[in-house]
Every structure is written in C-alpha cells, then in structure tokens.
Design a protein around this motif. Structure first.
Motif, PDB file in Angstrom:
ATOM      1  N   GLU A  64      44.686  41.848  47.199  1.00  0.00           N
ATOM      2  CA  GLU A  64      44.447  42.218  45.804  1.00  0.00           C
ATOM      3  C   GLU A  64      43.909  41.029  45.018  1.00  0.00           C
ATOM      4  OE1 GLU A  64      47.399  44.396  43.572  1.00  0.00           O
ATOM      5  OE2 GLU A  64      48.143  45.303  45.417  1.00  0.00           O
ATOM      6  N   PHE A  65      44.507  39.872  45.236  1.00  0.00           N
ATOM      7  CA  PHE A  65      44.042  38.659  44.557  1.00  0.00           C
ATOM      8  C   PHE A  65      42.586  38.379  44.925  1.00  0.00           C
ATOM      9  CE2 PHE A  65      43.248  34.072  44.582  1.00  0.00           C
ATOM     10  CZ  PHE A  65      43.494  33.777  43.249  1.00  0.00           C
ATOM     11  N   PHE A  66      42.274  38.469  46.202  1.00  0.00           N
ATOM     12  CA  PHE A  66      40.916  38.230  46.697  1.00  0.00           C
ATOM     13  C   PHE A  66      39.927  39.205  46.059  1.00  0.00           C
ATOM     14  CE2 PHE A  66      37.694  38.760  50.168  1.00  0.00           C
ATOM     15  CZ  PHE A  66      37.182  37.479  50.143  1.00  0.00           C
ATOM     16  N   ALA A  67      40.294  40.488  46.023  1.00  0.00           N
ATOM     17  CA  ALA A  67      39.420  41.504  45.428  1.00  0.00           C
ATOM     18  C   ALA A  67      39.205  41.245  43.930  1.00  0.00           C
ATOM     19  CB  ALA A  67      40.006  42.892  45.640  1.00  0.00           C
ATOM     20  N   LYS A  68      40.259  40.877  43.238  1.00  0.00           N
ATOM     21  CA  LYS A  68      40.145  40.595  41.796  1.00  0.00           C
ATOM     22  C   LYS A  68      39.232  39.402  41.536  1.00  0.00           C
ATOM     23  CE  LYS A  68      44.458  42.740  40.447  1.00  0.00           C
ATOM     24  NZ  LYS A  68      45.856  42.554  40.043  1.00  0.00           N
ATOM     25  N   GLU A  69      39.305  38.413  42.407  1.00  0.00           N
ATOM     26  CA  GLU A  69      38.423  37.256  42.267  1.00  0.00           C
ATOM     27  C   GLU A  69      36.960  37.664  42.446  1.00  0.00           C
ATOM     28  OE1 GLU A  69      39.105  33.907  41.360  1.00  0.00           O
ATOM     29  OE2 GLU A  69      40.910  34.984  40.736  1.00  0.00           O
ATOM     30  N   ILE A  70      36.690  38.510  43.412  1.00  0.00           N
ATOM     31  CA  ILE A  70      35.329  39.003  43.647  1.00  0.00           C
ATOM     32  C   ILE A  70      34.850  39.803  42.439  1.00  0.00           C
ATOM     33  CG2 ILE A  70      33.942  40.622  45.016  1.00  0.00           C
ATOM     34  CD1 ILE A  70      35.655  39.735  47.446  1.00  0.00           C
ATOM     35  N   LEU A  71      35.714  40.662  41.914  1.00  0.00           N
ATOM     36  CA  LEU A  71      35.337  41.536  40.805  1.00  0.00           C
ATOM     37  C   LEU A  71      35.075  40.784  39.508  1.00  0.00           C
ATOM     38  CD1 LEU A  71      37.700  44.568  41.471  1.00  0.00           C
ATOM     39  CD2 LEU A  71      35.223  44.436  41.866  1.00  0.00           C
ATOM     40  N   LYS A  72      35.518  39.558  39.420  1.00  0.00           N
ATOM     41  CA  LYS A  72      35.252  38.756  38.220  1.00  0.00           C
ATOM     42  C   LYS A  72      33.761  38.492  38.040  1.00  0.00           C
ATOM     43  CE  LYS A  72      39.640  36.277  37.906  1.00  0.00           C
ATOM     44  NZ  LYS A  72      40.285  34.944  38.019  1.00  0.00           N
ATOM     45  N   ASP A  73      33.018  38.492  39.129  1.00  0.00           N
ATOM     46  CA  ASP A  73      31.573  38.256  39.050  1.00  0.00           C
ATOM     47  C   ASP A  73      30.860  39.604  38.992  1.00  0.00           C
ATOM     48  OD1 ASP A  73      28.883  37.642  39.345  1.00  0.00           O
ATOM     49  OD2 ASP A  73      29.233  36.122  40.898  1.00  0.00           O
ATOM     50  N   ALA A  74      30.480  40.004  37.805  1.00  0.00           N
ATOM     51  CA  ALA A  74      29.863  41.321  37.595  1.00  0.00           C
ATOM     52  C   ALA A  74      28.529  41.473  38.319  1.00  0.00           C
ATOM     53  CB  ALA A  74      29.673  41.580  36.111  1.00  0.00           C
ATOM     54  N   ASP A  75      27.939  40.388  38.760  1.00  0.00           N
ATOM     55  CA  ASP A  75      26.660  40.461  39.459  1.00  0.00           C
ATOM     56  C   ASP A  75      26.814  40.809  40.938  1.00  0.00           C
ATOM     57  OD1 ASP A  75      25.252  39.818  37.154  1.00  0.00           O
ATOM     58  OD2 ASP A  75      25.363  37.661  37.554  1.00  0.00           O
TER      59      ASP A  75
END
Length: 106
Positions: A64-75
């Motif tokens: 979940e932490f990993f996915a949230k980090e990825i999702l921070k970059d809207a591009d």
C-alpha cells in the motif's frame, strides 16, 4: 488480475470491460494467461508487497505504501488510471466467474 492484464494491452479490450460494467455482464470470449504476470506476482510476494490469502492475493502494508508513493506522481500511468477509474468496482468476481464457467477445456 489476468483479465485486467489482458485488457491493458488494447483500447478495444478496455472498452469491453467498461461496457461490461455498464451492462452488468462480461461478454468476452476469452482472455489470455500471461506467464510474465505470474512471475511479477511471485516477485511482489517475495518483496513483501503482496500476500496470498484463501481467496487469492491481498496488498500488504508495504505494498500500500509503495502504491501510494507511485500515485503521488500524477504523470505516471495516466491511461491505466483512467481505465481503472472507469471500471471501478463495477466488474465483479461473479461476472468474471459467470463468463469463465462457460468455457470448456479441450
């Protein structure tokens, strides 16, 4: 996961899943099994991002932490995000099972 992996490979396939959500029935003749996805899942398990459970897989706290980090970059993953947002939770396990139960193994 194999169904979504199959759908991500073409816009037409993605449209089929979005239509299935609207019509509440999945009408695809078949979808493929990608051995690369199976390997990726095993790697995610080995890295502690995903865990197996009695019904399949679940994302771990680290995942979940990993996915949230990825999702921070809207591009990142714009097309994929749009597709998954359109499908939402509307494609149910029951719809998938109903489609797959009509297949025959020869």
């Amino acid at each position: 996961m194999q169904l979504f992996n199959w759908a991500m490979k073409s816009t037409k396939r993605q449209q089929q899943l979005v239509l299935a959500v609207d019509e509440k029935v999945l009408q695809v003749p078949a979808w493929g099994f990608d051995p690369a996805l199976a390997i990726a899942i095993r790697l995610a398990i080995a890295e502690g991002l995903v865990a197996e459970n009695s019904t399949g897989y679940e994302i771990s706290t680290d995942g979940e932490f990993f996915a949230k980090e990825i999702l921070k970059d809207a591009d990142l993953f714009g097309r994929e995000r749009s597709f998954l947002s359109a499908v939402g939770k509307g494609l149910t396990e029951g719809m998938i099972d109903a489609t797959a139960s009509g297949w025959e193994v020869k």
